[in-house]
Write an enzyme that holds these catalytic residues in place. Structure first.
Site, mmCIF file in Angstrom:
data_model
loop_
_atom_site.group_PDB
_atom_site.id
_atom_site.type_symbol
_atom_site.label_atom_id
_atom_site.label_comp_id
_atom_site.label_asym_id
_atom_site.label_seq_id
_atom_site.Cartn_x
_atom_site.Cartn_y
_atom_site.Cartn_z
ATOM 1 N N ILE A 1 -4.548 -3.358 -4.906
ATOM 2 C CA ILE A 1 -5.869 -3.743 -5.694
ATOM 3 C C ILE A 1 -6.320 -2.594 -6.515
ATOM 4 O O ILE A 1 -7.485 -2.615 -6.958
ATOM 5 C CB ILE A 1 -7.072 -4.184 -4.884
ATOM 6 C CG1 ILE A 1 -7.573 -3.395 -3.697
ATOM 7 C CG2 ILE A 1 -6.776 -5.621 -4.406
ATOM 8 C CD1 ILE A 1 -8.450 -3.805 -2.735
ATOM 9 N N ASP A 2 -5.774 -1.476 -6.520
ATOM 10 C CA ASP A 2 -5.847 -0.174 -7.231
ATOM 11 C C ASP A 2 -5.697 -0.279 -8.644
ATOM 12 O O ASP A 2 -6.237 0.571 -9.259
ATOM 13 C CB ASP A 2 -5.205 0.972 -6.474
ATOM 14 C CG ASP A 2 -3.884 0.644 -6.380
ATOM 15 O OD1 ASP A 2 -3.161 0.326 -7.535
ATOM 16 O OD2 ASP A 2 -3.125 0.977 -5.368
ATOM 17 N N HIS B 1 -3.760 -10.090 -5.096
ATOM 18 C CA HIS B 1 -5.105 -10.243 -4.352
ATOM 19 C C HIS B 1 -6.135 -9.642 -5.452
ATOM 20 O O HIS B 1 -7.323 -9.284 -4.797
ATOM 21 C CB HIS B 1 -4.890 -9.250 -3.235
ATOM 22 C CG HIS B 1 -4.202 -9.820 -2.087
ATOM 23 N ND1 HIS B 1 -3.235 -9.031 -1.104
ATOM 24 C CD2 HIS B 1 -3.820 -11.079 -1.834
ATOM 25 C CE1 HIS B 1 -2.600 -9.639 -0.413
ATOM 26 N NE2 HIS B 1 -2.567 -10.800 -0.803
ATOM 27 N N ASN C 1 11.302 0.895 2.714
ATOM 28 C CA ASN C 1 9.905 1.127 3.311
ATOM 29 C C ASN C 1 10.239 2.163 4.600
ATOM 30 O O ASN C 1 11.187 2.345 4.688
ATOM 31 C CB ASN C 1 9.591 -0.136 3.974
ATOM 32 C CG ASN C 1 8.183 -0.453 4.296
ATOM 33 O OD1 ASN C 1 7.448 -0.149 3.482
ATOM 34 N ND2 ASN C 1 7.646 -0.718 5.581
ATOM 35 N N ALA D 1 0.864 -1.147 -0.038
ATOM 36 C CA ALA D 1 -0.008 0.074 -0.163
ATOM 37 C C ALA D 1 0.830 1.306 -0.106
ATOM 38 O O ALA D 1 0.347 2.288 -0.598
ATOM 39 C CB ALA D 1 -0.832 -0.155 1.250
ATOM 40 N N VAL E 1 9.352 7.409 -2.641
ATOM 41 C CA VAL E 1 9.446 8.306 -3.653
ATOM 42 C C VAL E 1 11.031 8.944 -3.788
ATOM 43 O O VAL E 1 11.287 9.065 -4.896
ATOM 44 C CB VAL E 1 8.682 9.379 -3.544
ATOM 45 C CG1 VAL E 1 8.756 10.652 -4.390
ATOM 46 C CG2 VAL E 1 7.158 9.219 -3.784
#
Length: 232
Positions: free
Chosen positions: A102-103, A118, A209, A23, A226
């Site tokens: 899942i985007d 997923h 991360n 995410a 980023v």
């Protein structure tokens, strides 16, 4: 711990690269993550968010399931520099993206070899008749106008198995990878987190991360992804 420039250089040295993403890759696109202090699980105001993403909730508490999961349907969201940089690497590298997300933003950015482990919110269907339904229609109403059945997104819920084809594609990529980069994930959800067990012994494992990831990594960058991917 490496600097952003050092991590970017290590990634670029890879020839067969697998990105394992979560995410945190999509938060710069305005999509909330799940488990951070400001994440969806914390800020939703709903109890038992993991239950609300389960098949049990879909069947027994459909209205609550729908109210929760439609928050994830950010249809206006656009890929950010992380997605775009991974896609651009395909020009000179063999790249596979295996994502928990899942985007659909990896595919929107142009990545052609994406395993949506997923599933994706971009596909919705009626559980009763199987007819495909647009995401926009699902957001408006979870009852299928055609037959009265329940509309749901084509994502893997708790209590449901991972698609076997996605597992096979993921393992095939990991078996040949010389560089595996874990990006923007707490790496706590299985079986996704268990994929790292199938890395070759000689593969370099990198983590990018905000918080430490419980993985034996060869190199780590702690901070905003980023900063690394805008250098690629």
């Amino acid at each position: 711990m490496l600097t952003a420039a050092e991590m970017a250089e290590l990634i670029c040295k890879g020839k067969n690269i697998v990105f394992l993403t979560g995410a945190g890759v999509s938060t710069p696109s305005g999509i909330p993550d799940y488990r951070s202090v400001s994440g969806l699980y914390t800020q939703s105001g709903m109890k038992r968010p993991e239950y609300l993403l389960s098949r049990r909730a879909l069947l027994k508490d459909t209205a609550d399931f729908h109210r929760f999961i439609k928050q994830l349907c950010q249809t206006e969201a656009l890929p950010n520099v992380i997605h775009e940089s991974m896609a651009r690497l395909e020009a000179s590298k063999n790249v596979t993206v295996i994502t928990q997300n899942i985007d659909g933003l990896h595919s929107k950015a142009g990545s052609t070899n994406v395993v949506e482990f997923h599933g994706t919110l971009a596909d919705c269907y009626c559980e009763s008749c199987g007819v495909r339904v647009t995401t926009e229609a699902f957001i408006e109403n979870y009852t299928h106008a055609g037959c009265g059945g329940t509309v749901r997104p084509d994502v893997v819920l708790y209590d449901e198995p991972i698609d076997g084809g996605n597992i096979d594609r993921s393992l095939a990529a990991l078996f040949t990878a010389d560089t595996i980069v874990i990006v923007g994930t707490s790496f706590q959800v299985y079986p996704f987190a268990g994929l790292i067990q199938y890395a070759r012994n000689e593969a370099r494992i990198l983590t990018v991360n905000r918080d430490p990831v419980d993985v034996k990594a060869d190199a780590t960058f702690l901070g905003d992804a980023v900063a690394v991917f805008e250098l690629l």
